[in-house]
Enzyme design. Structure first.
Site, mmCIF file in Angstrom:
data_model
loop_
_atom_site.group_PDB
_atom_site.id
_atom_site.type_symbol
_atom_site.label_atom_id
_atom_site.label_comp_id
_atom_site.label_asym_id
_atom_site.label_seq_id
_atom_site.Cartn_x
_atom_site.Cartn_y
_atom_site.Cartn_z
ATOM 1 N N SER A 135 24.074 51.655 -8.191
ATOM 2 C CA SER A 135 24.079 50.852 -6.966
ATOM 3 C C SER A 135 24.718 49.512 -7.309
ATOM 4 C CB SER A 135 22.639 50.661 -6.491
ATOM 5 O OG SER A 135 22.594 49.800 -5.378
ATOM 6 N N LYS A 161 27.536 53.740 -5.486
ATOM 7 C CA LYS A 161 27.065 53.238 -4.186
ATOM 8 C C LYS A 161 27.354 51.759 -4.139
ATOM 9 C CE LYS A 161 22.316 52.043 -2.838
ATOM 10 N NZ LYS A 161 20.938 52.581 -2.683
ATOM 11 N N LYS A 163 26.857 48.156 -1.935
ATOM 12 C CA LYS A 163 26.137 47.460 -0.875
ATOM 13 C C LYS A 163 27.165 46.882 0.089
ATOM 14 C CE LYS A 163 21.874 47.858 -2.450
ATOM 15 N NZ LYS A 163 20.817 48.531 -1.693
ATOM 16 N N ASP A 188 25.565 51.362 1.229
ATOM 17 C CA ASP A 188 24.188 51.064 1.659
ATOM 18 C C ASP A 188 24.192 49.718 2.376
ATOM 19 O OD1 ASP A 188 21.471 50.680 2.011
ATOM 20 O OD2 ASP A 188 20.953 50.761 -0.125
ATOM 21 N N GLU A 213 23.953 54.581 3.993
ATOM 22 C CA GLU A 213 22.508 54.454 3.906
ATOM 23 C C GLU A 213 22.036 53.313 4.808
ATOM 24 O OE1 GLU A 213 21.395 54.047 -0.221
ATOM 25 O OE2 GLU A 213 19.323 53.556 0.264
ATOM 26 N N ASP A 238 16.685 55.145 4.468
ATOM 27 C CA ASP A 238 15.891 54.611 3.358
ATOM 28 C C ASP A 238 14.707 53.859 3.980
ATOM 29 O OD1 ASP A 238 14.829 52.996 1.334
ATOM 30 O OD2 ASP A 238 16.733 52.219 0.615
ATOM 31 N N LYS A 262 11.902 57.086 -1.918
ATOM 32 C CA LYS A 262 11.366 56.169 -2.933
ATOM 33 C C LYS A 262 9.863 56.350 -2.861
ATOM 34 C CE LYS A 262 14.966 52.658 -2.336
ATOM 35 N NZ LYS A 262 15.306 51.373 -1.682
ATOM 36 N N GLY A 290 16.102 53.715 -5.878
ATOM 37 C CA GLY A 290 15.545 52.803 -6.876
ATOM 38 C C GLY A 290 15.305 51.445 -6.259
HETATM 39 O O1 OSB Z 1 18.231 49.741 -0.671
HETATM 40 O O2 OSB Z 1 18.252 51.073 -2.298
HETATM 41 C C1 OSB Z 1 18.069 49.935 -1.870
HETATM 42 C C2 OSB Z 1 17.315 47.512 -4.737
HETATM 43 C C3 OSB Z 1 16.349 46.725 -4.169
HETATM 44 C C4 OSB Z 1 15.987 46.952 -2.859
HETATM 45 C C5 OSB Z 1 16.584 47.986 -2.133
HETATM 46 C C6 OSB Z 1 17.537 48.804 -2.702
HETATM 47 C C7 OSB Z 1 17.941 48.530 -4.025
HETATM 48 C C8 OSB Z 1 18.969 49.283 -4.728
HETATM 49 C C9 OSB Z 1 18.833 49.302 -6.224
HETATM 50 O O3 OSB Z 1 19.929 49.784 -4.172
HETATM 51 C C10 OSB Z 1 19.092 50.583 -6.868
HETATM 52 C C11 OSB Z 1 18.584 50.601 -8.293
HETATM 53 O O4 OSB Z 1 17.366 50.461 -8.535
HETATM 54 O O5 OSB Z 1 19.413 50.775 -9.188
HETATM 55 MG MG MG Z 2 18.789 51.530 0.254
#
Ligand code: OSB
Ligand code: MG
Length: 370
Positions: A135, A161, A163, A188, A213, A238, A262, A290
């Site tokens: 991510s 992925k 953001k 995401d 996402e 999510d 999660k 995660g």
């Molecule tokens: O939306 O998946 C998410 C981290 C903190 C809060 C939300 C998210 C995330 C990540 C991190 O995308 C993914 C990781 O732990 O490597």
């Molecule tokens: Mg997410």
């Protein structure tokens, strides 16, 4: 099983590199680590709540309050025949899934250790290696984003992925496709868009993304139903999926084609497994999300991701991507082919917590016992 001692710690662990999402940039991870003791063994759990109520309404402070005042009295000294009974026992407490999950998942570790089983086996896992995706947060420039992705691809990750948020979306994906071609790619949004952005988001359709996402609100299902009719890119939910019931409703309404599970977001493993099983029966693939977990939460995620319907790469990077030094031994590693091994030769989570290390990182501690 019976838990007779519960220990909470608030830890502060600096990230190797800042992580930026649509709700902001963080440099350190502050989280609650739980240790439960009973039946002559101990189990560990990590809470995925953060410092701020931005990803979810819970924070480390609300977790402390709910665990000490409401969860501990219902769990300490209570006989459970299996940890899957814990979520139901906490039903009088509405919401606070992250607090509930931290205790429930620590209890699963304890249970698996008492049964001398790897956690993955106790959960019903069937896979020995997990495909890992990375991510990648919002960067200061597109060049920086491109360079970062180049390094992650070289490390072996099975999917990328990125953001996105308004102002950091179409151009970013366009740059990635022109620089790296047809790599497995997804985005995401962490709820950064509204229903009025459908035409804008439809511009992503030409990039053949695996999924988008959580484009819309964290508690929405119905606007996602409409959006999924207006865009071709599969929606993955999510934040919206807090419970098994919402997962069922979202799938029935066609709000999404994929779900990110999660365990911390849905109240622990019993709900995570229920969502996994329901999605499997409906032909909806899932993957393990995660929350920048330390090595303890990562162990729980790896174990869960070994279940059969986790057919897409999870957000499961090795320890070194997040931390100078993790709080577990051995640290989590990823093979050159982007796979993470499921620990199958040790009971419970399969890694040991480095108590000296967590002592150094602890900023608050409380012990509750019978
Ligand atoms: O939306 O998946 C998410 C981290 C903190 C809060 C939300 C998210 C995330 C990540 C991190 O995308 C993914 C990781 O732990 O490597
Ligand atoms: Mg997410």
């Amino acid at each position: 099983m019976k838990i007779d001692r519960l220990e909470l710690r608030l830890l502060k662990l600096p990230l190797v590199h800042f992580f930026e999402t649509s709700f902001g940039r963080i440099y350190d991870k502050h989280f609650v680590l739980i240790r439960v003791e009973g039946d002559g063994a101990a189990g560990w759990g990590e809470c995925v709540a953060e410092q701020d109520p931005y990803y979810s309404s819970e924070t480390n402070e609300t977790v402390w309050h709910i665990v000490t005042e409401f969860i501990a009295p219902r769990v300490l000294g209570t006989s459970f025949s299996h940890p899957r009974e814990i979520y139901a026992a906490l039903k009088p407490i509405r919401g606070h899934n992250m607090a509930k999950a931290a205790i429930e998942m620590a209890a699963w570790d304890l249970y698996a250790r008492v049964c001398r089983q790897p956690l993955s086996t106790a959960l019903g896992g069937s896979r020995g290696r997990i495909a890992s995706g990375v991510s990648v947060g919002i960067q200061d420039s597109l060049d920086q984003l491109g360079d970062k992705i180049e390094r992650e691809l070289a490390a072996g990750y099975r999917r990328i992925k990125v953001k996105i948020k308004p102002g950091w979306d179409i151009d970013a994906v366009e740059m990635i496709r022109s620089r790296f071609g047809p790599i497995p790619l997804m985005v995401d949004a962490n709820a950064a868009y509204t229903a009025a952005d459908a035409l804008h988001l439809a511009q992503l359709d030409r990039f053949d993304l695996m999924m988008i996402e959580q484009p819309l609100e964290y508690d929405d299902v119905m606007d996602h139903v409409q959006l999924q009719k207006e865009i071709a890119t599969p929606i993955c939910l999510d934040e919206s999926i807090h419970t098994g019931d919402i997962a069922r409703d979202a799938i029935a309404a066609k709000a999404c084609r994929i779900i990110n599970i999660k365990p911390g977001r849905v109240g622990g493993f019993s709900q995570a497994i229920a969502i996994h099983d329901f999605c499997e029966s409906q032909g909806i693939p899932v993957w393990c999300g995660g929350m920048l977990e330390s090595g303890v939460g990562r162990a729980h995620n790896v174990a869960l991701a070994s279940l059969p319907n986790f057919t897409l790469p999870g957000d499961l990077s090795p320890s070194a991507r997040y931390w100078e030094r993790d709080i577990v031994v051995p640290e989590w590693t990823m093979a050159a082919d982007g796979m993470v091994d499921v620990p199958l030769h040790a009971p419970g989570i399969g890694v040991e917590v480095d108590v000296g290390r967590i002592d150094d990182l602890t900023v608050r501690r409380e012990v509750l016992s019978l």
